[in-house]
Design an enzyme around this catalytic site. Structure first.
Site, PDB file in Angstrom:
ATOM      1  CG  ASP A   1      -8.223  -4.164  -2.658  1.00  0.00           C
ATOM      2  OD1 ASP A   1      -7.455  -3.218  -2.777  1.00  0.00           O
ATOM      3  OD2 ASP A   1      -9.424  -4.184  -2.775  1.00  0.00           O
TER       4      ASP A   1
ATOM      5  CG  HIS B   1      -2.145   0.975   1.139  1.00  0.00           C
ATOM      6  ND1 HIS B   1      -1.671   2.166   1.441  1.00  0.00           N
ATOM      7  CD2 HIS B   1      -3.331   0.635   0.577  1.00  0.00           C
ATOM      8  CE1 HIS B   1      -3.110   2.764   1.042  1.00  0.00           C
ATOM      9  NE2 HIS B   1      -3.949   1.848   0.791  1.00  0.00           N
TER      10      HIS B   1
HETATM   11  C1  SDX Z   1      -5.999   0.074  -2.896  1.00  0.00           C
HETATM   12  O1  SDX Z   1      -4.308   4.777  -2.091  1.00  0.00           O
HETATM   13  C2  SDX Z   1      -5.253   3.986  -1.333  1.00  0.00           C
HETATM   14  O2  SDX Z   1      -5.819   4.348  -0.277  1.00  0.00           O
HETATM   15  C3  SDX Z   1      -5.963   2.892  -2.231  1.00  0.00           C
HETATM   16  C4  SDX Z   1      -7.109   2.112  -1.111  1.00  0.00           C
HETATM   17  C5  SDX Z   1      -8.298   2.880  -1.036  1.00  0.00           C
HETATM   18  O3  SDX Z   1      -8.743   2.251  -0.049  1.00  0.00           O
HETATM   19  O4  SDX Z   1      -8.488   3.546  -1.951  1.00  0.00           O
HETATM   20  O5  SDX Z   1      -6.357   1.635  -0.202  1.00  0.00           O
HETATM   21  C6  SDX Z   1      -7.396   0.643  -2.198  1.00  0.00           C
HETATM   22  O6  SDX Z   1      -5.912   0.594  -3.903  1.00  0.00           O
HETATM   23  C7  SDX Z   1      -5.279  -0.857  -1.964  1.00  0.00           C
HETATM   24  C8  SDX Z   1      -4.167  -1.414  -2.870  1.00  0.00           C
HETATM   25  C9  SDX Z   1      -4.565  -2.471  -3.896  1.00  0.00           C
HETATM   26  N1  SDX Z   1      -3.568  -2.733  -4.744  1.00  0.00           N
HETATM   27  C10 SDX Z   1      -3.034  -3.971  -4.800  1.00  0.00           C
HETATM   28  O7  SDX Z   1      -3.184  -4.850  -3.656  1.00  0.00           O
HETATM   29  C11 SDX Z   1      -2.225  -4.322  -6.054  1.00  0.00           C
HETATM   30  C12 SDX Z   1      -0.572  -4.612  -5.341  1.00  0.00           C
HETATM   31  N2  SDX Z   1       0.113  -3.645  -4.893  1.00  0.00           N
HETATM   32  C13 SDX Z   1       0.944  -2.936  -5.438  1.00  0.00           C
HETATM   33  O8  SDX Z   1       0.653  -2.625  -6.877  1.00  0.00           O
HETATM   34  C14 SDX Z   1       1.178  -1.897  -4.759  1.00  0.00           C
HETATM   35  O9  SDX Z   1       1.833  -2.258  -3.418  1.00  0.00           O
HETATM   36  C15 SDX Z   1       0.501  -0.572  -4.558  1.00  0.00           C
HETATM   37  C16 SDX Z   1      -0.115   0.066  -5.889  1.00  0.00           C
HETATM   38  C17 SDX Z   1      -0.667  -0.721  -3.664  1.00  0.00           C
HETATM   39  C18 SDX Z   1       1.459   0.669  -4.148  1.00  0.00           C
HETATM   40  O10 SDX Z   1       2.299   1.021  -4.745  1.00  0.00           O
HETATM   41  P1  SDX Z   1       3.373   2.065  -4.416  1.00  0.00           P
HETATM   42  O11 SDX Z   1       3.217   2.656  -3.064  1.00  0.00           O
HETATM   43  O12 SDX Z   1       3.720   2.839  -5.501  1.00  0.00           O
HETATM   44  O13 SDX Z   1       4.679   1.117  -4.122  1.00  0.00           O
HETATM   45  P2  SDX Z   1       5.646   0.795  -5.040  1.00  0.00           P
HETATM   46  O14 SDX Z   1       5.052   0.041  -6.331  1.00  0.00           O
HETATM   47  O15 SDX Z   1       6.736   1.821  -5.490  1.00  0.00           O
HETATM   48  O16 SDX Z   1       6.443  -0.670  -4.300  1.00  0.00           O
HETATM   49  C19 SDX Z   1       7.428  -0.292  -3.468  1.00  0.00           C
HETATM   50  C20 SDX Z   1       8.314  -1.587  -3.551  1.00  0.00           C
HETATM   51  C21 SDX Z   1       8.614  -1.855  -5.086  1.00  0.00           C
HETATM   52  O17 SDX Z   1       9.803  -2.410  -5.107  1.00  0.00           O
HETATM   53  P3  SDX Z   1      11.180  -1.711  -5.589  1.00  0.00           P
HETATM   54  O18 SDX Z   1      10.650  -1.000  -6.702  1.00  0.00           O
HETATM   55  O19 SDX Z   1      11.264  -0.789  -4.328  1.00  0.00           O
HETATM   56  O20 SDX Z   1      12.420  -2.555  -5.599  1.00  0.00           O
HETATM   57  O21 SDX Z   1       7.417  -2.702  -3.041  1.00  0.00           O
HETATM   58  C22 SDX Z   1       7.402  -3.695  -4.474  1.00  0.00           C
HETATM   59  C23 SDX Z   1       7.697  -2.933  -5.494  1.00  0.00           C
HETATM   60  O22 SDX Z   1       8.342  -3.841  -6.621  1.00  0.00           O
HETATM   61  N3  SDX Z   1       5.845  -4.280  -4.198  1.00  0.00           N
HETATM   62  C24 SDX Z   1       5.506  -5.468  -4.212  1.00  0.00           C
HETATM   63  C25 SDX Z   1       4.093  -5.323  -4.033  1.00  0.00           C
HETATM   64  N4  SDX Z   1       3.733  -4.021  -3.901  1.00  0.00           N
HETATM   65  C26 SDX Z   1       4.854  -3.137  -3.999  1.00  0.00           C
HETATM   66  N5  SDX Z   1       6.124  -6.733  -4.596  1.00  0.00           N
HETATM   67  C27 SDX Z   1       5.536  -7.559  -4.712  1.00  0.00           C
HETATM   68  N6  SDX Z   1       4.044  -7.568  -4.628  1.00  0.00           N
HETATM   69  C28 SDX Z   1       3.340  -6.498  -4.116  1.00  0.00           C
HETATM   70  N7  SDX Z   1       2.110  -6.434  -4.081  1.00  0.00           N
END
Ligand code: SDX
Length: 434
Positions: free
Chosen positions: A365, A307
């Site tokens: 989720d 998140h």
């Molecule tokens: C919702 O914003 C909100 O409040 C949203 C929400 C709401 O109520 O409105 O809470 C609802 O959208 C919840 C999130 C649902 N999405 C997912 O579950 C999809 C999977 N999660 C990822 O796509 C990600 O964690 C996000 C999009 C939720 C957050 O992305 P960020 O903050 O931009 O973080 P990032 O992508 O920069 O990740 C940081 C690191 C990265 O590694 P590095 O580039 O630093 O090496 O963590 C890794 C990412 O690769 N990473 C994951 C991961 N999520 C982040 N690695 C594996 N699996 C994951 N799920």
């Protein structure tokens, strides 16, 4: 805003004093509104990881401590003691209604649960296998063609009427999208039922037999709606605010929010998370998928994990995990392979260095899909249900944005890195990227 002190930014030996405003909770902000005019520099923050787009009194999140509060009330308390319509009233009006105000609000909302008969024709234009979110986006936006008496955003009464219509009709339209996708007749709303009971009845009752609403299911649905009602400046809420800042009508703004929520990185993650759990299929396959999630060259991510704000356990996931067990027990599922996979995934991931270092925990989720599937919804309906709940948060933020004296049309700038001036027909120094 309460000025706290100032920050000094020095560029080319010139210093700029930037006021700092104090938050009532959480991070203070540095006011850069005059920075470009004074320094000819923009700030750069793709994804707005360090940028506050507005001042808001609605929802507070502390990502480190896993805190979520609507108008100061902890989500755990609201999930236990309140219901979705009361929470909606709290989000929009700013405090919990008394008994009289709440009863009046129930009646005001239920007055708008039906949709214009001609809207039914919109559904006939969709293929039966259209994603229900495609219908949600289309029909929600189309409401502005039917309710011209609540489009004047400068009239507080029309604004309130529009928001009640959006909240009331979101569940009717969501249920119609479901019925249309399975070829069953639409079921009219029943204003004697609660909001959650009404939604379940519109989805699952059929003319041929009475649908018996179970309290466990309607309570679980109400909990899901409360937990998804608002979440500060997330992508879809920011979309509604940005659309609203141009003066667009509320139905069009909420349709834009539905579109943004549909993405798998946002509200579409509940569908993606369940499909991921079903693909994993068995606990013994979990280590391989965790390995893939950590592999930089593999686009696979653990849906329902991670998140932007929560760098601790999403408090909503904790509540949904309990709701999940209650619902599965109620329908007599003691062994659900998908739930087993989810619990195993959580157990391993929370001990794994990669997830601990990146502070990746289950989010809202992760469990919601298991509950909704147990209720009988197909995965395509999960984000529709999310959008029904979020309609209350979207309208609360839309009101706040319109009433904000400093609000103006949102218009971010950019770091331009394209071609410099070129003469038509003369060879350019940069290579042709086609
Ligand atoms: C919702 O914003 C909100 O409040 C949203 C929400 C709401 O109520 O409105 O809470 C609802 O959208 C919840 C999130 C649902 N999405 C997912 O579950 C999809 C999977 N999660 C990822 O796509 C990600 O964690 C996000 C999009 C939720 C957050 O992305 P960020 O903050 O931009 O973080 P990032 O992508 O920069 O990740 C940081 C690191 C990265 O590694 P590095 O580039 O630093 O090496 O963590 C890794 C990412 O690769 N990473 C994951 C991961 N999520 C982040 N690695 C594996 N699996 C994951 N799920």
């Amino acid at each position: 805003m309460k000025k706290n002190h100032s920050a000094t930014l020095t560029i080319n030996n010139k210093s700029y004093l930037l006021p700092i405003y104090k938050a009532s909770e959480g991070s203070d902000v540095i006011d850069i509104t005059k920075l470009y005019a004074e320094s000819n520099h923009f700030t750069y923050d793709p994804g707005f990881t360090s940028t506050a787009s507005c001042q808001s009194n609605i929802t507070f999140i502390d990502g480190e401590k896993g805190i979520l509060r609507y108008r100061g009330y902890d989500i755990e308390e609201l999930a236990k003691k309140s219901d979705f319509i009361e929470v909606t009233n709290l989000l929009i009006y700013g405090d919990l209604p008394n008994k009289r105000q709440l009863n009046k609000y129930y009646k005001l909302i239920s007055k708008h649960t039906m949709v214009h008969e001609q809207l039914l024709k919109f559904f006939n234009g969709f293929r039966r296998d259209a994603h229900p979110m495609a219908m949600m986006v289309g029909v929600m936006g189309a409401l502005s063609a039917f309710y011209q008496d609540s489009l004047d955003i400068n009239d507080p009464h029309q604004r309130m009427t529009a928001s009640r219509r959006i909240i009331a009709k979101a569940s009717t339209i969501g249920a119609m999208a479901y019925k249309y996708s399975i070829g069953q007749p639409f079921v009219q709303p029943d204003n004697n039922l609660s909001y959650s009971e009404n939604f379940l009845n519109m989805c699952f009752s059929v003319p041929a037999e009475k649908y018996k609403i179970s309290k466990v299911m309607s309570d679980a649905m109400d909990t899901i709606l409360i937990l998804h009602a608002d979440h500060e400046q997330n992508a879809s809420t920011s979309t509604v605010r940005l659309a609203g800042s141009s003066g667009a009508n509320p139905f069009a703004c909420v349709a834009a929010g539905v579109a943004s929520l549909w993405g798998p990185a946002h509200g579409g993650a509940n569908q993606a998370a369940l499909e991921m759990l079903e693909t994993i299929g068995n606990k013994k396959n979990v280590p391989n998928f965790i390995k893939r999630a950590k592999d930089k060259n593999d686009p696979f991510r653990l849906m329902g994990f991670g998140h932007r704000v929560y760098k601790n356990y999403d408090p909503r996931a904790k509540i949904l995990k309990q709701t999940c067990k209650k619902v599965l027990k109620h329908i007599g599922i003691n062994k659900d392979p998908v739930l087993d996979v989810a619990m195993e995934l959580e157990k391993i991931a929370l001990k794994d260095k990669y997830f601990i270092d990146k502070k990746l925990y289950p989010n809202v989720d992760f469990y919601s899909g298991i509950i909704l599937r147990a209720m009988g919804f197909p995965p395509e309906m999960f984000t529709v249900i999310f959008s029904i709940a979020r309609s209350s948060g979207w309208t609360a933020h839309w009101h706040e944005m319109i009433e904000d004296p400093v609000q103006k049309i949102g218009r971010p700038r950019q770091l331009y890195s394209g071609n410099k001036k070129s003469v038509y027909g003369k060879k350019r120094s940069t290579k042709n990227t086609r």
